[in-house]
Design a protein around this motif. Structure first.
Motif, short mmCIF file in Angstrom:
data_model
loop_
_atom_site.label_atom_id
_atom_site.label_comp_id
_atom_site.label_asym_id
_atom_site.label_seq_id
_atom_site.Cartn_x
_atom_site.Cartn_y
_atom_site.Cartn_z
N SER A 14 -9.06 -2.70 -10.78
CA SER A 14 -8.85 -2.86 -9.35
C SER A 14 -7.97 -1.73 -8.80
CB SER A 14 -8.23 -4.21 -9.04
OG SER A 14 -6.91 -4.28 -9.56
N GLY A 15 -7.11 -1.17 -9.64
CA GLY A 15 -6.29 -0.04 -9.20
C GLY A 15 -7.12 1.18 -8.89
N SER A 18 -8.82 0.51 -5.67
CA SER A 18 -7.84 0.60 -4.59
C SER A 18 -7.58 2.05 -4.22
CB SER A 18 -6.54 -0.08 -5.02
OG SER A 18 -5.55 0.11 -4.05
N ARG A 19 -7.41 2.90 -5.23
CA ARG A 19 -7.20 4.33 -4.96
C ARG A 19 -8.39 4.93 -4.24
NH1 ARG A 19 -6.25 5.83 -10.71
NH2 ARG A 19 -4.98 4.06 -11.20
N ALA A 21 -10.68 3.36 -2.43
CA ALA A 21 -10.78 2.81 -1.08
C ALA A 21 -9.76 3.44 -0.14
CB ALA A 21 -10.59 1.30 -1.12
N THR A 22 -8.56 3.68 -0.63
CA THR A 22 -7.54 4.32 0.20
C THR A 22 -7.95 5.75 0.54
OG1 THR A 22 -5.84 2.99 -0.88
CG2 THR A 22 -5.09 4.89 0.34
N GLU A 94 -0.85 7.42 -5.83
CA GLU A 94 -1.43 6.46 -6.78
C GLU A 94 -2.21 7.17 -7.87
OE1 GLU A 94 -3.66 3.62 -4.60
OE2 GLU A 94 -1.90 2.60 -3.82
#
Length: 101
Positions: A14-15, A18-19, A21-22, A94
């Motif tokens: 998920s990290g 998340s990166r 998506a950001t 990140e």
């Protein structure tokens, strides 16, 4: 113990999402800011805001409305550019793996 390893693996996956998506969100916001800035620049050069649902707004006809809209759109473009830079810096932090002090 196996359950804890599965949870840690799920967090790592998920990290990455998340990166990504950001980063994608930051690029999209940046693209919108560039497009809005280009449209604003063209409107300032021409002295006319293209109103898609009504009559156009000309600098000669309504200077107060024209400059109020220019300021509003300019502020929106600046804020979108700042948000783009913030999202990209968060994604970069990140990706590198640094944490806040």
């Amino acid at each position: 113990m196996k359950r804890q390893d599965e949870i840690m693996t799920a967090d790592r996956k998920s990290g990455v999402l998340s990166r990504l998506a950001t980063f994608v969100g930051g690029v999209f916001i940046g693209w919108c800011a560039v497009t809005g800035g280009t449209d604003l620049w063209r409107s300032l050069q021409a002295g006319r805001f293209l109103n898609r649902r009504g009559p156009d707004i000309f600098l000669e006809d309504a200077p107060l409305v024209f400059w109020a809209l220019s300021g509003f759109y300019g502020l929106a473009v600046l804020l979108a550019g700042g948000l783009c830079i913030l999202c990209l810096l968060i994604a970069l932090r990140e990706a590198i793996g640094k944490t806040a002090p």
